[in-house]
Motif scaffolding. Structure first.
Motif, short mmCIF file in Angstrom:
data_model
loop_
_atom_site.label_atom_id
_atom_site.label_comp_id
_atom_site.label_asym_id
_atom_site.label_seq_id
_atom_site.Cartn_x
_atom_site.Cartn_y
_atom_site.Cartn_z
N GLY A 183 0.80 -1.22 0.00
CA GLY A 183 0.00 0.00 0.00
C GLY A 183 0.83 1.27 0.00
N GLY A 184 2.05 1.18 -0.54
CA GLY A 184 2.91 2.36 -0.58
C GLY A 184 3.77 2.55 0.64
N VAL A 185 3.67 1.66 1.62
CA VAL A 185 4.48 1.76 2.84
C VAL A 185 5.84 1.13 2.59
CG1 VAL A 185 4.66 1.15 5.28
CG2 VAL A 185 2.43 1.73 4.29
N LEU A 186 6.89 1.82 2.97
CA LEU A 186 8.26 1.29 2.92
C LEU A 186 8.78 1.15 4.34
CD1 LEU A 186 9.77 3.50 0.07
CD2 LEU A 186 9.18 1.07 -0.11
N TYR A 187 9.56 0.10 4.56
CA TYR A 187 10.17 -0.11 5.87
C TYR A 187 11.68 -0.15 5.72
CZ TYR A 187 11.50 -2.33 10.28
OH TYR A 187 12.08 -2.62 11.49
N LEU A 188 12.37 0.67 6.50
CA LEU A 188 13.83 0.66 6.55
C LEU A 188 14.23 -0.26 7.69
CD1 LEU A 188 14.59 4.48 6.09
CD2 LEU A 188 14.16 2.73 4.35
N PRO A 189 14.85 -1.42 7.39
CA PRO A 189 15.00 -2.48 8.41
C PRO A 189 16.25 -2.35 9.26
CG PRO A 189 15.74 -3.30 6.30
CD PRO A 189 15.31 -1.87 6.06
N TYR A 190 16.56 -1.14 9.71
CA TYR A 190 17.82 -0.90 10.44
C TYR A 190 17.55 -0.78 11.93
CZ TYR A 190 18.69 0.28 5.58
OH TYR A 190 18.74 0.25 4.21
N GLY A 191 16.98 -1.84 12.50
CA GLY A 191 16.56 -1.78 13.89
C GLY A 191 17.61 -2.22 14.89
N SER A 240 12.59 2.59 10.38
CA SER A 240 11.40 3.44 10.29
C SER A 240 10.49 2.95 9.18
CB SER A 240 11.77 4.91 10.04
OG SER A 240 12.54 5.05 8.86
N TRP A 241 9.21 3.21 9.36
CA TRP A 241 8.26 3.10 8.27
C TRP A 241 8.08 4.48 7.65
CZ3 TRP A 241 6.11 0.15 12.62
CH2 TRP A 241 5.96 -1.22 12.36
N VAL A 242 7.93 4.55 6.36
CA VAL A 242 7.60 5.80 5.68
C VAL A 242 6.47 5.53 4.70
CG1 VAL A 242 9.90 6.82 5.91
CG2 VAL A 242 9.37 5.43 3.91
N GLY A 243 5.74 6.58 4.35
CA GLY A 243 4.62 6.43 3.43
C GLY A 243 3.33 6.04 4.12
N LEU A 244 3.24 6.26 5.44
CA LEU A 244 2.04 5.89 6.18
C LEU A 244 0.96 6.98 6.04
CD1 LEU A 244 4.39 4.26 7.60
CD2 LEU A 244 2.96 4.26 9.63
N SER A 245 -0.26 6.56 6.27
CA SER A 245 -1.38 7.48 6.36
C SER A 245 -2.35 6.92 7.39
CB SER A 245 -2.08 7.64 5.01
OG SER A 245 -2.86 6.48 4.71
N THR A 246 -3.42 7.64 7.63
CA THR A 246 -4.43 7.14 8.58
C THR A 246 -5.19 5.95 8.01
OG1 THR A 246 -6.01 8.77 7.74
CG2 THR A 246 -4.73 9.37 9.72
N THR A 300 -3.44 3.39 6.63
CA THR A 300 -2.50 2.26 6.67
C THR A 300 -3.01 1.19 7.62
OG1 THR A 300 -0.63 3.70 6.15
CG2 THR A 300 -0.13 1.58 7.17
N THR A 301 -2.91 -0.07 7.19
CA THR A 301 -3.41 -1.19 7.99
C THR A 301 -2.26 -1.94 8.64
OG1 THR A 301 -3.28 -2.80 6.18
CG2 THR A 301 -5.29 -1.45 6.33
N PRO A 302 -2.56 -2.70 9.70
CA PRO A 302 -1.51 -3.53 10.29
C PRO A 302 -0.91 -4.52 9.29
CG PRO A 302 -3.35 -3.34 11.80
CD PRO A 302 -3.79 -2.70 10.51
N GLY A 303 -1.72 -5.06 8.41
CA GLY A 303 -1.20 -5.98 7.41
C GLY A 303 -0.20 -5.33 6.48
#
Length: 513
Positions: A336-344, A361-367, A369-372
């Motif tokens: 859904g357009g969400v990207l995750y930078l996996p540098y945890g 971090s996640w980027v590209g979130l909106s209200t 955005t779902t948990p899935g």
């Protein structure tokens, strides 16, 4: 009366669990056992492990595996385990304190200083590896400054698998793959006096164990045999560090072959005939001890802790991984357009770039955005990180895969789609343990290690790229890299914000207005 089957035992002491597998010499898995081990966090950015408790976990795991295997004739054993860190022993070969692990980040500022004063470059020139906070040379200086009591009692250094083998045989030794992350010239597979002097570490040189071939062996002591329930005198091979052992277990030994491991950290490695064939300046080079051959490796920190964290964060901790993955699989490609930078990882990132301040971090979130979508973005982010490593190494074609996360069908499919490679996943479990078991099998049968490894490997599951997804993921990968590079200059400041409020606790009451 029939004779019991002849078997070999492979032991793999990972960061969070000890595994032991008993294999018949035809490759049949007779039994496997697993015991969790604790990683303690005594202070900010610190990660330690009790060496004594680790050995107790080895004893429990091996005994359980051997008992479950039934009536077998164990003929040899091999050991592998997590690499790097500082595993220090006194003059009696007893731990001076807990092991400081590879993922420890207490030396982060010292790494930055070495990058400026040229010592990180000296390490790169000699070892072929970039410096990161969990490497032995920088940890020794950090301990000298912050724990002089502990370092003052140290007389020996033994990495994880070397410590275990010491308990098994009474002999302290390491191998070229393990020592490559200390002071070794990986072109020769021997310690470099020039590097020791360039770092000003002559005072630490006496800690280093002798280097032996991975297949060299010593007899199991009667005391250890009684403790483990194994025959006394069987050969125990020197073994390899876990990443190199995983390659042997996957049957990867020919120059040009590539394999990946996705566990607590990720790994992508390719075999070269000589150190001169290494093509990157951001990776890890491991001497194999075999005719000058080396592994060129990129080892991003973006492994399964990302998945464990998001599972817990989203309240899915009580659900099975099958349920979690089904939720992520139900989301279309691209999350859904969400990207995750996996540098945890607390220690930052080390491949395909080195940055001790890297943050997830996640980027590209909106209200909307779902948990899935958040879940799927994490799976995709791990695959994007491995693709970046793939491009840095310039590899393609077929990649063999193992590791805890390799059990995920979704992740295997994403790796194929995002990298464009055919992914061959080993159906057999515990490939690191199988790798050192192959060395043990070679020791007792007289065969070469590749032949022994092929016998123990088993079937491979194949995941091929889906052409229709490649273009869409190419676009998302370009966005992943661009967003990461845009955020990266802010990582040091973001790290600083984590502790900004520690000295200013929140008020406990409100003043009346």
């Amino acid at each position: 009366m029939s004779q019991p089957p002849v078997a070999v035992v492979g032991i793999d002491a990972g960061t969070t669990a000890v595994k032991a597998t008993v294999l018949a010499i035809d490759g049949t898995e007779l039994a496997t056992a697993r015991t969790p081990v604790e990683v303690t966090r005594p202070g900010p950015a610190q990660a330690e492990q009790s060496m004594t408790e680790l050995w107790h976990a080895v004893v429990r795991t091996v005994r359980e595996a051997v008992e479950a295997a039934g009536d077998v004739a164990v003929a040899a054993a091999g050991v592998t385990g997590q690499g790097d860190g500082a595993w220090l022993l006194d003059e009696h070969h007893e731990p001076v304190g807990p092991a400081i692990l590879w993922l420890d980040g207490r030396a982060t500022d010292r790494v930055r200083a070495w990058e400026h004063d040229g010592r990180a470059a000296a390490i790169r020139r000699t070892t072929g590896s970039t410096l990161f906070p969990g490497a032995l040379p920088v940890l020794l200086e950090e301990l000298e400054a912050t724990r002089p009591d502990l370092l003052g009692r140290a007389r020996h250094h033994a990495n994880c698998k070397d410590w275990i083998r010491l308990q098994l045989t009474g002999v302290l030794a390491t191998d070229a793959s393990e020592a490559s992350r200390t002071y070794v010239d990986t072109a020769t597979g021997t310690y470099s006096a020039d590097l020791v002097d360039a770092l000003g570490h002559r005072r630490f040189a006496e800690l280093l164990p002798p280097i032996a071939p991975a297949g060299a062996h010593r007899p199991l002591t009667p005391a250890a045999a009684d403790t483990l329930g194994l025959p006394a005198g069987i050969p125990v091979v020197t073994g390899l560090v876990d990443t190199a052992a995983g390659g042997v277990g996957l049957g990867v030994s020919t120059p040009g072959q590539t394999y990946a491991i996705i566990g607590t950290t990720a790994f992508l490695g390719t075999v070269h005939a000589t150190r001169a064939d290494v093509g990157t300046d951001v990776g890890i080079t491991l001497a194999t001890g075999q005719d000058g051959a080396v592994l060129e490796c990129l080892c991003p920190m973006s492994g399964t802790p990302n998945l464990d964290w998001v599972r817990s964060l989203l309240g899915r901790g009580a659900e099975s991984w099958a349920s979690v993955e089904a939720e992520a699989r139900a989301v279309p490609a691209g999350a859904g357009g969400v990207l995750y930078l996996p540098y945890g990882a607390e220690a930052g990132e080390r491949a395909p770039f080195a940055d001790p301040h890297a943050s997830a971090s996640w980027v590209g979130l909106s209200t909307e955005t779902t948990p899935g979508q958040l879940l799927r973005a994490v799976y995709e982010g791990i695959a994007f990180s491995l693709r970046e490593c793939q491009e840095a190494l310039g590899v393609g074609g077929t990649v063999r895969l193992c590791g805890g996360a390799a059990t995920s069908e979704l992740l295997c499919q994403l790796l194929a789609a995002i990298t464009g490679c055919t992914i061959e996943r080993a159906s057999a479990a515990e490939l690191g343990a199988r790798g050192v078991a192959a060395h043990a099998l070679a020791a007792v049968t007289g065969t070469d290690v590749p032949t022994a490894a092929a016998r123990l490997l088993g079937e491979l599951d194949v995941f091929r790229p889906e052409p229709g997804l490649r273009t869409a993921y190419d676009t998302r990968f370009a966005a992943f890299v661009a967003v990461r590079d845009a955020i990266r200059p802010q990582w040091p400041a973001l790290r600083g914000l984590r502790t900004l409020g520690d000295d200013h606790p929140s008020p406990t009451h409100k003043e009346p207005v």
